[in-house]
Design a protein around this motif. Sequence first.
Motif, PDB file in Angstrom:
ATOM      1  N   SER A 635       0.838  -1.207   0.000  1.00  0.00           N
ATOM      2  CA  SER A 635       0.000   0.000   0.000  1.00  0.00           C
ATOM      3  C   SER A 635       0.869   1.252   0.000  1.00  0.00           C
ATOM      4  O   SER A 635       0.597   2.214  -0.742  1.00  0.00           O
ATOM      5  CB  SER A 635      -0.911  -0.003   1.232  1.00  0.00           C
ATOM      6  N   LEU A 636       1.908   1.235   0.842  1.00  0.00           N
ATOM      7  CA  LEU A 636       2.820   2.386   0.880  1.00  0.00           C
ATOM      8  C   LEU A 636       3.554   2.555  -0.457  1.00  0.00           C
ATOM      9  O   LEU A 636       3.776   3.678  -0.927  1.00  0.00           O
ATOM     10  CB  LEU A 636       3.834   2.219   2.013  1.00  0.00           C
ATOM     11  N   LYS A 637       3.930   1.446  -1.048  1.00  0.00           N
ATOM     12  CA  LYS A 637       4.613   1.506  -2.349  1.00  0.00           C
ATOM     13  C   LYS A 637       3.706   2.144  -3.396  1.00  0.00           C
ATOM     14  O   LYS A 637       4.148   2.984  -4.202  1.00  0.00           O
ATOM     15  CB  LYS A 637       5.011   0.090  -2.769  1.00  0.00           C
ATOM     16  N   THR A 638       2.441   1.772  -3.381  1.00  0.00           N
ATOM     17  CA  THR A 638       1.502   2.343  -4.349  1.00  0.00           C
ATOM     18  C   THR A 638       1.350   3.842  -4.146  1.00  0.00           C
ATOM     19  O   THR A 638       1.329   4.627  -5.108  1.00  0.00           O
ATOM     20  CB  THR A 638       0.138   1.656  -4.206  1.00  0.00           C
ATOM     21  N   VAL A 639       1.267   4.249  -2.873  1.00  0.00           N
ATOM     22  CA  VAL A 639       1.122   5.684  -2.580  1.00  0.00           C
ATOM     23  C   VAL A 639       2.378   6.443  -2.999  1.00  0.00           C
ATOM     24  O   VAL A 639       2.297   7.541  -3.583  1.00  0.00           O
ATOM     25  CB  VAL A 639       0.835   5.886  -1.073  1.00  0.00           C
ATOM     26  N   LEU A 640       3.541   5.877  -2.696  1.00  0.00           N
ATOM     27  CA  LEU A 640       4.790   6.555  -3.058  1.00  0.00           C
ATOM     28  C   LEU A 640       4.945   6.685  -4.566  1.00  0.00           C
ATOM     29  O   LEU A 640       5.428   7.705  -5.069  1.00  0.00           O
ATOM     30  CB  LEU A 640       5.988   5.809  -2.469  1.00  0.00           C
ATOM     31  N   LEU A 641       4.540   5.663  -5.319  1.00  0.00           N
ATOM     32  CA  LEU A 641       4.624   5.748  -6.781  1.00  0.00           C
ATOM     33  C   LEU A 641       3.711   6.849  -7.311  1.00  0.00           C
ATOM     34  O   LEU A 641       3.997   7.483  -8.333  1.00  0.00           O
ATOM     35  CB  LEU A 641       4.245   4.403  -7.412  1.00  0.00           C
ATOM     36  N   ASP A 642       2.617   7.092  -6.600  1.00  0.00           N
ATOM     37  CA  ASP A 642       1.650   8.104  -7.021  1.00  0.00           C
ATOM     38  C   ASP A 642       1.921   9.463  -6.369  1.00  0.00           C
ATOM     39  O   ASP A 642       1.161  10.409  -6.573  1.00  0.00           O
ATOM     40  CB  ASP A 642       0.235   7.629  -6.654  1.00  0.00           C
ATOM     41  N   LEU A 643       3.004   9.552  -5.581  1.00  0.00           N
ATOM     42  CA  LEU A 643       3.272  10.749  -4.787  1.00  0.00           C
ATOM     43  C   LEU A 643       3.297  12.042  -5.612  1.00  0.00           C
ATOM     44  O   LEU A 643       2.691  13.042  -5.217  1.00  0.00           O
ATOM     45  CB  LEU A 643       4.602  10.580  -4.041  1.00  0.00           C
ATOM     46  N   PRO A 644       4.001  12.127  -6.760  1.00  0.00           N
ATOM     47  CA  PRO A 644       4.087  13.400  -7.488  1.00  0.00           C
ATOM     48  C   PRO A 644       2.737  13.961  -7.929  1.00  0.00           C
ATOM     49  O   PRO A 644       2.590  15.176  -8.078  1.00  0.00           O
ATOM     50  CB  PRO A 644       4.971  13.065  -8.701  1.00  0.00           C
TER      51      PRO A 644
END
Length: 766
Positions: A635-644
């Motif tokens: 879940s954190l990985k998905t959020v970080l990939l979408d961070l920008p």
Amino acid sequence: LCCLCVFIYSVVCLVFPSQDPLDRPDFNAVEYINTLFPTEQALEEAQKAIQQLFGKIKDIKDKAEKSEQMVKEITRDIKQLDHAKRHLTTSITTLNHLHMLAGGVDSLEAMTRKRQYGEVANLLQGVVNVLEHFQKYMGIPQIRQLSERVKAAQSELGTQILADFEEAFPSQGSKRPGGPSIVLRDACLVANVLDPRIKQEIIKKFIRQHLSEYLVLFQENQDVAWLDKIDRRYAWIKRQLVDYEEKYGRMFPEEWCMTERIAVEFCHITRTELAKLMRTRAREIEVKLLLFAIQRTTNFEGLLAKRFSGSTLSDGTGKRPETPLESTNPFLEDESEDNPKKPKAPDNPFHGIISKCFEPHLYVYIESQDKNLGELIDRFVADFRAQGPPKSGTEEGGAVLPSCADLFVYYKKCMVQCSQLSTGEPMIALTTIFQKYLREYAWKILSGNLPKTSSNSGGLTISSLLKEKEGSEVAKFTTEELCLICSILSTAEYCLATTQQLEEKLKEKVDKSLIERINLTGEMDTFSTVISNSIQLLVQDLDAACDPALTAMSKMPWQSVEHVGDQSPYVTSVIMHIKQNVPIIRDNLAATRKYFTQFCIKFTNSFIPKFINHLFRCKPISMVGAEQLLLDTHSLKTVLLDLPSIGSQVLRKAPASYTKIVVKGMTRAEMILKVVMAPHEPPVVFVDNYIKLLADGNPETFQKILDMKGLKRSEQSSMLELFRQRLPTPPSGPDAGPALSFSAPTPEQESSRIRKLEKLIKKRIQ
């Protein structure tokens, strides 16, 4: 060429075969001769025919020689007549020239005595031209005598013309001529033909007499001579030039450029007198008075550039284009092809002809600018305190501070002024002042207004932000503070780019010999530091906001988790902070997108290692707990990939460099959890699986994995020993590959529980 001829001949022979027996390949010379001359009688007849042929050729040759001799005898007299005619023509021409010279010298002497300068001007030039034809005959006494008479006449004319001008324009006294003289006008035409020194003397005496009044009116002891009344000097010469044009404009030849010469001499006198006056009264020179005098002087120099070509400044060797003096392009203006460059001050041939005298006193100007810029910075500080930071949710949020534009506009004004005064050492002194206040702006206005953080070692930390209390949120920057940091970052970027333009413009304006001394790299580095510190503050703030959640993650009883559910509360907390901060930062850095990308990269590089460190603190972990952590990690990985682009209506693909960092870091976290989930029996399979998934040969990392699994120390010792034994041996030699080499996993080494977890993750994604 010979080879080519042979080739061509061969080709011709192939196309047109020859019937001549001489061309046959089996040609026999003896047989051929016997065929032509079968008997001795026939041979004798051939010899007789040849002798007759030679006789006829000899007769033709003899007759040709006789004919040639006859032609020479016929034309001998004609050649003599041609030579006689040529000599006769030359003699007649020379006699005509001699007659013209003798008559011209007589007329010249008579006209000189009668001051008939109009006729003398035309006649003298003709006599001089004719005399050039007799340069090779100077050995003849009569010719030499005529040449000496011409020289005497020229000398007498020069003396006489100078006397006439002295009488008309006396050097002493205040007598002024009543008007132009036709005699003097013609005398100027004669002076053009005489020794150039005569013309120079005439010009010198006339200009001296014409400016004599100026030296009296503006003497050093006169009140009108001081800088505050400098306009009166230029008004006086303007009137004199108009007066000259009306009275004497037609008296002097146009090519003498007398109006320009008068103006140039006025400039030389004025520069000398002003320099002497300012040395005497240096203490009375104030910056306003100095700038007033300089402005009026440069304006006058500009008027001269509009009116005159400046040809007399180079002694008439070449004319300059008559272009007016215009202000130089400021460094903040675009100089594209559609906006042609304006001529710089040095392009004005009269630039500095007077204003050069102010250069030794420009220290007054430099000191004044130092004081003014200091006051300007203080005003910026006071205004910022009074007005406060940019308001969030408005157009001001994240915008460039208006004070930096004011600073560079003032810099432009100073640079233009100074370049008009001098392009030498004063420009270097002004550059030093610019550097000083660029640094002050960076530290007082930018760094000085960044939200304060406590620091134990002088570096930026976030200890002051971490005020953890049981059951309370972490204190973090407010929205207004985030907007302020973004605004300071944007301002620093603007200053960085504009400082580079400033350096380029200064190099354009300063003397070429001083270009190397213009260097604003240190100031640009200062603004780069402000940018870096601003980004670091934003990163630390968001990082600190996520710390309590990570701490909570490490304190959870992961051994007691009984089933895998939705994402854990700590993940929700991290995502909440990201969604709160990142959109604000992105919107306020919309004009500086590259620095927003830097923020994302720096945050990820800080957060992921911290997240992995907190993973290692989660111990012991049950199989279900590891599954839950793996789900949270995804879940954190998905959020970080979408961070920008999180929270943005415009979906923009994240930069590849950023995505690579996230995938690499979070994949390592997933691999750690997969290793923890794997059974530790048999030990060999577990160790090999660890080496395959993590590719980490550090025993400390392996030790942390064993702690997460909750193995006892006795079990860990044997595992660590097996780990050291199972590490691949690094290859040696120049063609050595990576330090660790891993074989592909076997199906038996994969855990069924990991496969079930992967299916669960896919189901949640769908």
